[in-house]
Design a protein around this motif. Structure first.
Motif, PDB file in Angstrom:
ATOM      1  N   ILE A 234       0.827  -1.206   0.000  1.00  0.00           N
ATOM      2  CA  ILE A 234       0.000   0.000   0.000  1.00  0.00           C
ATOM      3  C   ILE A 234       0.864   1.260   0.000  1.00  0.00           C
ATOM      4  O   ILE A 234       1.810   1.379   0.787  1.00  0.00           O
ATOM      5  N   ALA A 235       0.514   2.184  -0.876  1.00  0.00           N
ATOM      6  CA  ALA A 235       1.201   3.472  -0.966  1.00  0.00           C
ATOM      7  C   ALA A 235       0.362   4.544  -0.277  1.00  0.00           C
ATOM      8  O   ALA A 235      -0.848   4.639  -0.500  1.00  0.00           O
ATOM      9  N   ILE A 236       1.002   5.334   0.568  1.00  0.00           N
ATOM     10  CA  ILE A 236       0.345   6.443   1.252  1.00  0.00           C
ATOM     11  C   ILE A 236       0.268   7.626   0.294  1.00  0.00           C
ATOM     12  O   ILE A 236       1.298   8.139  -0.162  1.00  0.00           O
ATOM     13  N   THR A 237      -0.955   8.056  -0.005  1.00  0.00           N
ATOM     14  CA  THR A 237      -1.108   9.113  -1.001  1.00  0.00           C
ATOM     15  C   THR A 237      -0.406  10.408  -0.582  1.00  0.00           C
ATOM     16  O   THR A 237       0.146  11.122  -1.416  1.00  0.00           O
ATOM     17  N   GLY A 238      -0.411  10.714   0.708  1.00  0.00           N
ATOM     18  CA  GLY A 238       0.190  11.952   1.192  1.00  0.00           C
ATOM     19  C   GLY A 238       1.703  11.921   1.282  1.00  0.00           C
ATOM     20  O   GLY A 238       2.315  12.913   1.674  1.00  0.00           O
ATOM     21  N   LEU A 239       2.320  10.791   0.928  1.00  0.00           N
ATOM     22  CA  LEU A 239       3.780  10.694   0.970  1.00  0.00           C
ATOM     23  C   LEU A 239       4.394  10.574  -0.425  1.00  0.00           C
ATOM     24  O   LEU A 239       5.607  10.475  -0.553  1.00  0.00           O
ATOM     25  N   LEU A 240       3.558  10.586  -1.447  1.00  0.00           N
ATOM     26  CA  LEU A 240       4.080  10.567  -2.819  1.00  0.00           C
ATOM     27  C   LEU A 240       4.157  11.968  -3.410  1.00  0.00           C
ATOM     28  O   LEU A 240       4.823  12.176  -4.425  1.00  0.00           O
ATOM     29  N   ALA A 241       3.493  12.912  -2.788  1.00  0.00           N
ATOM     30  CA  ALA A 241       3.577  14.317  -3.198  1.00  0.00           C
ATOM     31  C   ALA A 241       3.190  15.181  -2.007  1.00  0.00           C
ATOM     32  O   ALA A 241       2.355  14.785  -1.187  1.00  0.00           O
ATOM     33  N   GLY A 242       3.798  16.352  -1.921  1.00  0.00           N
ATOM     34  CA  GLY A 242       3.514  17.249  -0.815  1.00  0.00           C
ATOM     35  C   GLY A 242       2.161  17.916  -0.948  1.00  0.00           C
ATOM     36  O   GLY A 242       1.543  17.924  -2.024  1.00  0.00           O
ATOM     37  N   ASN A 243       1.702  18.495   0.147  1.00  0.00           N
ATOM     38  CA  ASN A 243       0.393  19.149   0.180  1.00  0.00           C
ATOM     39  C   ASN A 243       0.301  20.299  -0.820  1.00  0.00           C
ATOM     40  O   ASN A 243      -0.782  20.630  -1.301  1.00  0.00           O
ATOM     41  N   ASP A 244       1.447  20.887  -1.135  1.00  0.00           N
ATOM     42  CA  ASP A 244       1.473  22.028  -2.062  1.00  0.00           C
ATOM     43  C   ASP A 244       1.790  21.605  -3.490  1.00  0.00           C
ATOM     44  O   ASP A 244       1.927  22.455  -4.376  1.00  0.00           O
ATOM     45  N   GLU A 245       1.890  20.311  -3.736  1.00  0.00           N
ATOM     46  CA  GLU A 245       2.215  19.821  -5.070  1.00  0.00           C
ATOM     47  C   GLU A 245       0.946  19.378  -5.798  1.00  0.00           C
ATOM     48  O   GLU A 245      -0.010  18.911  -5.180  1.00  0.00           O
ATOM     49  N   SER A 246       0.947  19.504  -7.101  1.00  0.00           N
ATOM     50  CA  SER A 246      -0.241  19.286  -7.912  1.00  0.00           C
ATOM     51  C   SER A 246      -0.532  17.802  -8.112  1.00  0.00           C
ATOM     52  O   SER A 246       0.319  16.933  -7.861  1.00  0.00           O
ATOM     53  N   ASN A 247      -1.747  17.535  -8.608  1.00  0.00           N
ATOM     54  CA  ASN A 247      -2.098  16.170  -8.973  1.00  0.00           C
ATOM     55  C   ASN A 247      -1.206  15.650 -10.093  1.00  0.00           C
ATOM     56  O   ASN A 247      -0.916  14.448 -10.152  1.00  0.00           O
ATOM     57  N   ALA A 248      -0.770  16.540 -10.969  1.00  0.00           N
ATOM     58  CA  ALA A 248       0.118  16.120 -12.054  1.00  0.00           C
ATOM     59  C   ALA A 248       1.429  15.580 -11.495  1.00  0.00           C
ATOM     60  O   ALA A 248       1.953  14.560 -11.981  1.00  0.00           O
ATOM     61  N   VAL A 249       1.955  16.231 -10.475  1.00  0.00           N
ATOM     62  CA  VAL A 249       3.181  15.756  -9.818  1.00  0.00           C
ATOM     63  C   VAL A 249       2.924  14.414  -9.145  1.00  0.00           C
ATOM     64  O   VAL A 249       3.713  13.467  -9.273  1.00  0.00           O
ATOM     65  N   PHE A 250       1.810  14.318  -8.444  1.00  0.00           N
ATOM     66  CA  PHE A 250       1.458  13.061  -7.787  1.00  0.00           C
ATOM     67  C   PHE A 250       1.342  11.933  -8.820  1.00  0.00           C
ATOM     68  O   PHE A 250       1.896  10.843  -8.626  1.00  0.00           O
ATOM     69  N   ASN A 251       0.626  12.177  -9.896  1.00  0.00           N
ATOM     70  CA  ASN A 251       0.440  11.157 -10.923  1.00  0.00           C
ATOM     71  C   ASN A 251       1.766  10.703 -11.510  1.00  0.00           C
ATOM     72  O   ASN A 251       1.980   9.506 -11.762  1.00  0.00           O
ATOM     73  N   GLN A 252       2.648  11.653 -11.718  1.00  0.00           N
ATOM     74  CA  GLN A 252       3.971  11.324 -12.256  1.00  0.00           C
ATOM     75  C   GLN A 252       4.743  10.423 -11.294  1.00  0.00           C
ATOM     76  O   GLN A 252       5.410   9.472 -11.719  1.00  0.00           O
ATOM     77  N   ARG A 253       4.624  10.698  -9.999  1.00  0.00           N
ATOM     78  CA  ARG A 253       5.350   9.889  -9.012  1.00  0.00           C
ATOM     79  C   ARG A 253       4.755   8.481  -8.919  1.00  0.00           C
ATOM     80  O   ARG A 253       5.476   7.506  -8.726  1.00  0.00           O
ATOM     81  N   VAL A 254       3.444   8.386  -9.043  1.00  0.00           N
ATOM     82  CA  VAL A 254       2.816   7.060  -9.058  1.00  0.00           C
ATOM     83  C   VAL A 254       3.311   6.265 -10.252  1.00  0.00           C
ATOM     84  O   VAL A 254       3.664   5.075 -10.132  1.00  0.00           O
ATOM     85  N   GLU A 255       3.365   6.894 -11.418  1.00  0.00           N
ATOM     86  CA  GLU A 255       3.854   6.220 -12.620  1.00  0.00           C
ATOM     87  C   GLU A 255       5.297   5.764 -12.427  1.00  0.00           C
ATOM     88  O   GLU A 255       5.681   4.659 -12.826  1.00  0.00           O
ATOM     89  N   GLN A 256       6.096   6.606 -11.771  1.00  0.00           N
ATOM     90  CA  GLN A 256       7.487   6.245 -11.500  1.00  0.00           C
ATOM     91  C   GLN A 256       7.556   5.062 -10.539  1.00  0.00           C
ATOM     92  O   GLN A 256       8.358   4.139 -10.740  1.00  0.00           O
ATOM     93  N   LEU A 257       6.706   5.091  -9.509  1.00  0.00           N
ATOM     94  CA  LEU A 257       6.684   3.989  -8.546  1.00  0.00           C
ATOM     95  C   LEU A 257       6.287   2.684  -9.229  1.00  0.00           C
ATOM     96  O   LEU A 257       6.881   1.629  -8.967  1.00  0.00           O
ATOM     97  N   LEU A 258       5.317   2.741 -10.120  1.00  0.00           N
ATOM     98  CA  LEU A 258       4.895   1.550 -10.851  1.00  0.00           C
ATOM     99  C   LEU A 258       6.045   1.000 -11.702  1.00  0.00           C
ATOM    100  O   LEU A 258       6.268  -0.218 -11.760  1.00  0.00           O
ATOM    101  N   GLN A 259       6.774   1.884 -12.340  1.00  0.00           N
ATOM    102  CA  GLN A 259       7.884   1.454 -13.192  1.00  0.00           C
ATOM    103  C   GLN A 259       9.014   0.814 -12.386  1.00  0.00           C
ATOM    104  O   GLN A 259       9.680  -0.111 -12.863  1.00  0.00           O
ATOM    105  N   LEU A 260       9.219   1.306 -11.162  1.00  0.00           N
ATOM    106  CA  LEU A 260      10.362   0.857 -10.350  1.00  0.00           C
ATOM    107  C   LEU A 260      10.061  -0.369  -9.486  1.00  0.00           C
ATOM    108  O   LEU A 260      10.961  -0.882  -8.828  1.00  0.00           O
ATOM    109  N   THR A 261       8.824  -0.823  -9.494  1.00  0.00           N
ATOM    110  CA  THR A 261       8.456  -1.930  -8.595  1.00  0.00           C
ATOM    111  C   THR A 261       8.043  -3.191  -9.356  1.00  0.00           C
ATOM    112  O   THR A 261       7.312  -4.029  -8.841  1.00  0.00           O
ATOM    113  N   ASP A 262       8.556  -3.312 -10.571  1.00  0.00           N
ATOM    114  CA  ASP A 262       8.320  -4.524 -11.367  1.00  0.00           C
ATOM    115  C   ASP A 262       6.829  -4.809 -11.468  1.00  0.00           C
ATOM    116  O   ASP A 262       6.065  -3.949 -11.876  1.00  0.00           O
TER     117      ASP A 262
END
Length: 316
Positions: A109-137
């Motif tokens: 489980i990924a904590i949504t509030g730890l993949l992007a800061g409170n002041d960061e956009s959904n676009a930043v969050f989405n990008q980090r999720v995509e990166q996490l998916l790529q890095l976790t096989d």
């Protein structure tokens, strides 16, 4: 842990506590007993290493040890999910995700509030999720809208995007908004490997009827058999009165169950015969005499409810 039509059987996924000794060490014997308690109550899965587990007060070695113990204690009888992201560079989070997955959990489980800061956009969050998916096989993932460090609630469109990858199979929703939940269920319904579990008991029956896969709530750390009963009977036409009683009971006692939680739930479990200390690593406030009396009253009210709906308490 999958989604299902509104009429299908639902699941209860307890958010697990971490028992400590009175000196603050992890009490693994109590953790095993607690795991068995959830299973005897009828839990269909377990969420280990979550906020109720005081996960932020554990180090990585302790987190892995707790998850390992829960997986061992379940012995494959139900799936286990566990948190695997705790901030920092996505590369570091991905490495720990893989370490958690190696314990034998069904999903990390990924904590949504730890993949992007409170002041960061959904676009930043989405990008980090995509990166996490790529890095976790091919590790199956889930999301938890944890209120700490801040609550980042996913939109239906975001959730649909992530679930459509085939990698995201679990979502613990804390939006407290039944309209949002219905929207998320609607857009993810085609993905049969995915399940949304609602944390908010004030609309639990409505959420189950809308098609959520089940419930994942702190109330399960007071009376897990009640939440299982609700998941099994929420749509039973012969039990409408009893279901309404349970829903109202959960609403009426919401505040006392959240106050100084999870100290309050550990105290409640003591009254139920579970050998668990009220020791906490996290400061949640003073569990004073007045608050203890509130939990004592909750216990009495629950016993009356059990007589009304005619179910038995589970005990170890």
């Amino acid at each position: 842990m999958t989604t299902a039509p509104a009429s299908a059987k639902k699941g209860f996924i307890p958010v697990m506590l971490t028992p400590f000794t009175d000196t603050g060490k992890i009490d693994f014997d109590a953790l095993t007993s607690l795991t068995e308690y959830y299973l005897q109550a009828g839990a269909s899965g377990l969420f280990a290493n979550c906020l109720s587990s005081e996960m932020f007060e554990l180090d990585n070695e302790e987190r892995i040890a707790i998850i390992n113990q829960v997986v061992k204690a379940t012995n494959g009888t139900v799936p286990v999910v566990a948190t695997g992201t705790f901030g920092g560079p996505v590369e570091d989070q991905a490495n720990f995700v893989k370490e958690v997955y190696d314990t034998g959990v069904q999903a990390v489980i990924a904590i949504t509030g730890l993949l992007a800061g409170n002041d960061e956009s959904n676009a930043v969050f989405n990008q980090r999720v995509e990166q996490l998916l790529q890095l976790t096989d091919n590790v199956p993932l889930g999301f938890y809208e944890c209120p700490v460090p801040y609550k980042r609630v996913l939109s239906a469109q975001q959730l649909q995007q992530f679930v459509s990858t085939g990698r995201v199979i679990y979502h613990k929703d804390t939006s407290l908004d039944i309209a949002q939940i219905k929207a998320k269920i609607e857009v993810t319904q085609p993905f049969k490997s995915f399940g949304l579990y609602d944390a908010y008991m004030a609309h639990s029956v409505e959420s189950l009827k809308a098609g959520s896969a089940g419930l994942s709530c702190i109330q399960g750390n007071y009376f897990p058999e009640l939440i299982v009963w609700l998941c099994n009977n929420y749509n039973d036409a012969s039990l409408v009165k009893e279901v309404d009683l349970v829903q109202q009971f959960l609403v009426d006692h919401m505040d006392v169950m959240h106050d100084v939680y999870p100290t309050s739930s550990k105290y409640y479990l003591q009254m139920r015969g579970i050998h668990i200390s009220t020791f906490m690593r996290r400061d949640v406030g003073d569990f004073n005499l007045k608050k203890k009396q509130g939990i004592d009253k909750l216990y009495q009210n629950y016993e009356r409810l059990l007589q009304q709906i005619q179910i038995n308490q589970v005990s170890i």
